[in-house]
Design an enzyme around this catalytic site. Structure first.
Site, PDB file in Angstrom:
ATOM      1  N   GLY A 112     -57.482 -10.813  40.222  1.00  0.00           N
ATOM      2  CA  GLY A 112     -58.160 -11.888  40.120  1.00  0.00           C
ATOM      3  C   GLY A 112     -57.773 -13.234  40.498  1.00  0.00           C
ATOM      4  O   GLY A 112     -56.821 -13.583  40.278  1.00  0.00           O
ATOM      5  N   VAL A 181     -32.218 -10.918  25.191  1.00  0.00           N
ATOM      6  CA  VAL A 181     -32.518  -9.725  24.547  1.00  0.00           C
ATOM      7  C   VAL A 181     -32.527  -8.480  25.520  1.00  0.00           C
ATOM      8  O   VAL A 181     -31.861  -7.702  25.423  1.00  0.00           O
ATOM      9  CB  VAL A 181     -33.792  -9.801  23.750  1.00  0.00           C
ATOM     10  CG1 VAL A 181     -34.275  -8.493  23.423  1.00  0.00           C
ATOM     11  CG2 VAL A 181     -33.893 -10.668  23.044  1.00  0.00           C
ATOM     12  N   SER A 266     -30.745 -10.046  35.249  1.00  0.00           N
ATOM     13  CA  SER A 266     -31.529 -10.063  33.786  1.00  0.00           C
ATOM     14  C   SER A 266     -31.442 -11.561  33.268  1.00  0.00           C
ATOM     15  O   SER A 266     -31.086 -11.467  32.069  1.00  0.00           O
ATOM     16  CB  SER A 266     -31.105  -8.732  32.761  1.00  0.00           C
ATOM     17  OG  SER A 266     -31.599  -9.251  31.672  1.00  0.00           O
ATOM     18  N   GLY A 268     -33.664 -13.785  32.619  1.00  0.00           N
ATOM     19  CA  GLY A 268     -35.063 -14.149  32.115  1.00  0.00           C
ATOM     20  C   GLY A 268     -36.014 -13.764  32.813  1.00  0.00           C
ATOM     21  O   GLY A 268     -35.977 -12.989  33.828  1.00  0.00           O
ATOM     22  N   ARG A 269     -37.354 -14.408  32.682  1.00  0.00           N
ATOM     23  CA  ARG A 269     -38.650 -14.158  33.311  1.00  0.00           C
ATOM     24  C   ARG A 269     -39.382 -15.543  33.505  1.00  0.00           C
ATOM     25  O   ARG A 269     -39.123 -16.557  32.848  1.00  0.00           O
ATOM     26  CB  ARG A 269     -39.520 -13.394  32.226  1.00  0.00           C
ATOM     27  CG  ARG A 269     -38.876 -12.065  31.768  1.00  0.00           C
ATOM     28  CD  ARG A 269     -39.552 -11.226  31.003  1.00  0.00           C
ATOM     29  NE  ARG A 269     -40.846 -10.405  32.194  1.00  0.00           N
ATOM     30  CZ  ARG A 269     -40.885  -9.567  32.833  1.00  0.00           C
ATOM     31  NH1 ARG A 269     -39.925  -9.087  32.908  1.00  0.00           N
ATOM     32  NH2 ARG A 269     -41.974  -9.208  33.232  1.00  0.00           N
ATOM     33  N   ALA A 316     -44.297  -9.238  23.338  1.00  0.00           N
ATOM     34  CA  ALA A 316     -45.574  -8.595  23.294  1.00  0.00           C
ATOM     35  C   ALA A 316     -46.586  -8.975  22.226  1.00  0.00           C
ATOM     36  O   ALA A 316     -47.665  -9.121  22.316  1.00  0.00           O
ATOM     37  CB  ALA A 316     -45.445  -7.198  23.455  1.00  0.00           C
ATOM     38  N   HIS A 440     -34.889   4.143  -4.168  1.00  0.00           N
ATOM     39  CA  HIS A 440     -33.379   4.478  -3.982  1.00  0.00           C
ATOM     40  C   HIS A 440     -33.321   6.038  -3.514  1.00  0.00           C
ATOM     41  O   HIS A 440     -34.291   6.744  -4.155  1.00  0.00           O
ATOM     42  CB  HIS A 440     -32.585   4.326  -5.263  1.00  0.00           C
ATOM     43  CG  HIS A 440     -31.251   4.825  -5.010  1.00  0.00           C
ATOM     44  ND1 HIS A 440     -30.408   4.200  -4.356  1.00  0.00           N
ATOM     45  CD2 HIS A 440     -30.658   5.806  -5.791  1.00  0.00           C
ATOM     46  CE1 HIS A 440     -29.180   4.638  -4.682  1.00  0.00           C
ATOM     47  NE2 HIS A 440     -29.329   5.801  -5.369  1.00  0.00           N
TER      48      HIS A 440
END
Length: 464
Positions: A112, A181, A266, A268-269, A316, A440
Site C-alpha cells: 500500500g 531481548v 541483532s 535492534g529494529r 506485539a 499451594h
C-alpha cells in the site's frame, strides 16, 4: 465501495484493529504485502517460541538424571524442529485468516502507498494496481531488522534473525551482535541446542528496559548456561577467518576480536515506512517513528499510525492494544493505554518478566518506595520443577503501599507477570494481594510471599 477504515499492515496491530473495527460495524480493508500476522507471527514471537520449546526440552533431557532417568544417545534433528515450528506458524496464521474472513474484513494482497488522506494505491506482486478509498487510514507497517553498516556485514554467514529462524544446521559457534531481548533469546536458544555463543553489545548493560538488579542476577544464570556476554564493545568490522568469521572490535581495554562460524546481527529494529509515500502527502516522521498525537493521529487528519512504526515500545501486545484504542477513538469510545503497566517478557533461561517501574525509574521520579524479594529456592513448586534459580521482586509505594513494579526472574516468569500487571494497572495495594488466597503448591505463591515481605509479614523467608 468506500471503506470506513483502510489498514496498511496485517501484523498484530493491523489485524487486531481490523477485527475490532468490524465488530463495531465498520467496512474494513486490510492491505498486507507479505503474510497476515506480520513479523510477530511469521518471523518473530511465535517461531522463536517454538524453537525456545525445543531448547527447553533439550535442557530437560540434559538434566534427566536428576529426575531418575538414564538416557543415552539422544540427538537433535533440527529439520524436524523447523518442521514443527512451521506447522505452528501455519496453524495460527490460518486461524487469523479465518477470523478476518468471519468478521467480514476484506484482505487485499499487495503493497500500500498513500495517495491522499482517503486513498491508498495497492500494488500486487505482479505489478497490478488498484485504488482503495476510505474515510480513515491506519498505518501499521511495523519494523524490520536494523542492519549495521560496518564493513563485512555482507559476508556469507552474517545473518539477521530472519535467517537464524530458518537454520536447519546449527553452527558450532556464533557471535551475536546486540544484547537486547531478541539477542538474549537467541543466545539462550542456540546455547541450549549446542552452539557456543558470544554476545557483544555496545552499551554498558544488556536488556536496558529491565530492572538492573534482576539483570545482575540473570547474568549469573547466563554464565551457568554457558554463553558469554561482552558489553561496552564498539564493532569495527567483520572479516573472514580460517574457521569462519571474526568480529573486530574496540573494548574497554583496547582492540578485541570475537570468532564464530556465523555472526547474527541483532542490533535492534528500524521503522518500516518504505514505499508508503509519507513525504508525498506530508505525514511527519523521523528515523524513530511516525509522529502521532494522543489519539495516534498523524500530522495529516484522518491518517493514524500504531505499533512499531511509531517507535516507543516495539512489542506485539502494545501494537494490538494501540490498534483497538485507535479504532475505538474513531468510533467515539475513548480509552487510554497505561504505558507504565505494559509487561515485558524475555524468553531466556531462566525467563525474565517485568511490569511497572524499575527501581531505577522509581528513584528517578523521586518516589519513596519499599522493596521486597522472594527467592524461588524457597518455593516448593519451583524445586519440584528443578528450577529454583531466580526471584520475584516487588516495588511498592512507601506511603500508599500501591504496587509500582513487579520483576521476575525464574520459571514461567512470562505467565506469572500478569498478576503483577493486573496489580499495577489497577493501582492495587499490598493488602489487596495479601488477602487473595494463592493455591499451594504453585509458583504464584512466590508473588504473594514477596508482597507479604513488603509488610514484614512473609512466612517462608526471614523478614527484615
Amino acid at each position: 465501495m468506500e471503506k470506513d477504515i483502510i489498514i496498511i499492515g496485517g501484523g498484530p496491530g493491523g489485524y487486531v484493529a481490523a477485527i475490532r473495527a468490524a465488530q463495531l460495524g465498520a467496512k474494513v480493508a486490510l492491505i498486507e504485502a507479505d503474510q497476515i500476522g506480520g513479523t510477530c507471527l511469521n518471523r518473530g514471537c511465535i517461531p522463536t517460541k517454538a524453537l525456545y520449546k525445543t531448547a527447553e526440552i533439550m535442557q530437560t533431557l540434559n538434566k534427566s538424571a536428576d529426575f531418575g532417568f538414564q538416557l543415552d544417545g539422544f540427538q537433535l534433528k533440527m529439520e524436524k524442529a523447523q518442521e514443527r515450528k512451521r506447522e505452528v506458524v501455519t496453524r495460527l496464521r490460518t486461524g487469523v485468516d479465518k477470523l478476518l474472513e468471519g468478521n467480514g474484513v476484506e484482505v487485499i494482497s499487495g503493497k500500500g502507498s498513500l495517495v491522499d488522506s482517503h486513498t491508498v494505491l495497492v500494488t500486487d506482486g505482479d505489478g497490478n494496481t488498484q485504488s482503495v478509498q476510505g474515510k480513515n487510514i491506519l498505518l501499521a507497517t511495523g519494523s524490520i531488522p536494523k542492519r549495521i553498516t560496518n564493513p563485512g556485514v555482507d559476508l556469507p554467514g552474517v545473518i539477521t534473525t530472519n535467517e537464524a529462524l530458518e537454520l536447519e544446521e546449527l553452527p558450532k559457534s556464533m557471535v551475536i551482535i546486540g544484547g537486547g531481548v531478541t539477542g538474549i533469546e537467541f543466545a539462550s536458544i542456540l546455547q541450549s541446542l549446542g552452539t557456543q555463543v558470544t554476545v557483544v553489545k555496545y552499551s554498558p548493560r544488556i536488556l536496558p528496559p529491565i530492572d538492573e538488579e534482576v539483570i545482575k542476577r540473570a547474568l549469573i544464570s547466563f554464565r551457568k548456561l554457558g554463553f558469554k556476554i561482552e558489553t561496552g564493545i564498539k564493532i569495527k568490522e567483520i572479516v573472514q577467518s580460517e574457521t569462519g568469521l571474526k568480529v573486530l572490535a574496540e573494548g574497554k581495554k583496547g582492540p578485541q576480536d570475537f570468532a564464530g562460524e556465523m555472526v547474527l546481527l541483532s542490533a535492534g529494529r528500524s521503522i518500516n515506512v518504505d514505499g508508503l509515500n509519507l513525504d508525498g502527502i506530508g505525514v511527519a516522521y523521523d528515523e524513530f517513528g511516525i509522529k502521532v498525537n494522543s489519539h495516534y493521529e498523524t500530522s495529516v487528519p484522518g491518517i493514524y499510525a500504531i505499533g512499531d512504526v511509531i517507535g516507543g515500545q516495539m512489542l506485539a501486545h502494545v501494537a494490538s492494544d494501540e490498534g483497538k484504542t485507535v479504532i475505538e477513538h474513531i468510533f467515539g469510545i475513548e480509552t487510554q493505554i497505561n504505558y507504565d503497566a505494559v509487561p515485558t517478557c524475555v524468553f531466556s533461561f531462566p525467563e525474565i518478566a517485568s511490569v511497572g517501574l524499575t527501581e531505577e525509574e522509581t528513584k528517578k521520579r523521586g518516589i519513596s518506595y519499599k522493596v521486597s524479594k522472594f527467592m524461588f529456592a524457597a518455593n516448593g513448586k519451583a524445586l519440584t520443577l528443578g528450577e529454583g534459580d531466580g526471584l520475584v521482586k516487588i516495588i511498592a509505594n512507601e506511603a500508599t503501599h500501591k504496587i509500582l513494579g513487579v520483576h521476575i526472574l525464574g520459571p514461567h516468569a512470562s505467565d506469572l507477570i500478569h498478576e503483577g500487571a493486573l496489580a499495577v494497572t489497577n493501582g492495587l495495594t499490598t493488602a489487596d494481594i495479601i488477602c487473595t488466597i494463592h493455591a499451594h503448591p504453585t509458583l504464584a505463591e512466590s508473588f504473594q510471599e514477596a508482597v507479604l515481605g513488603v509488610e514484614g509479614r512473609a512466612i517462608h523467608m526471614l523478614n527484615k
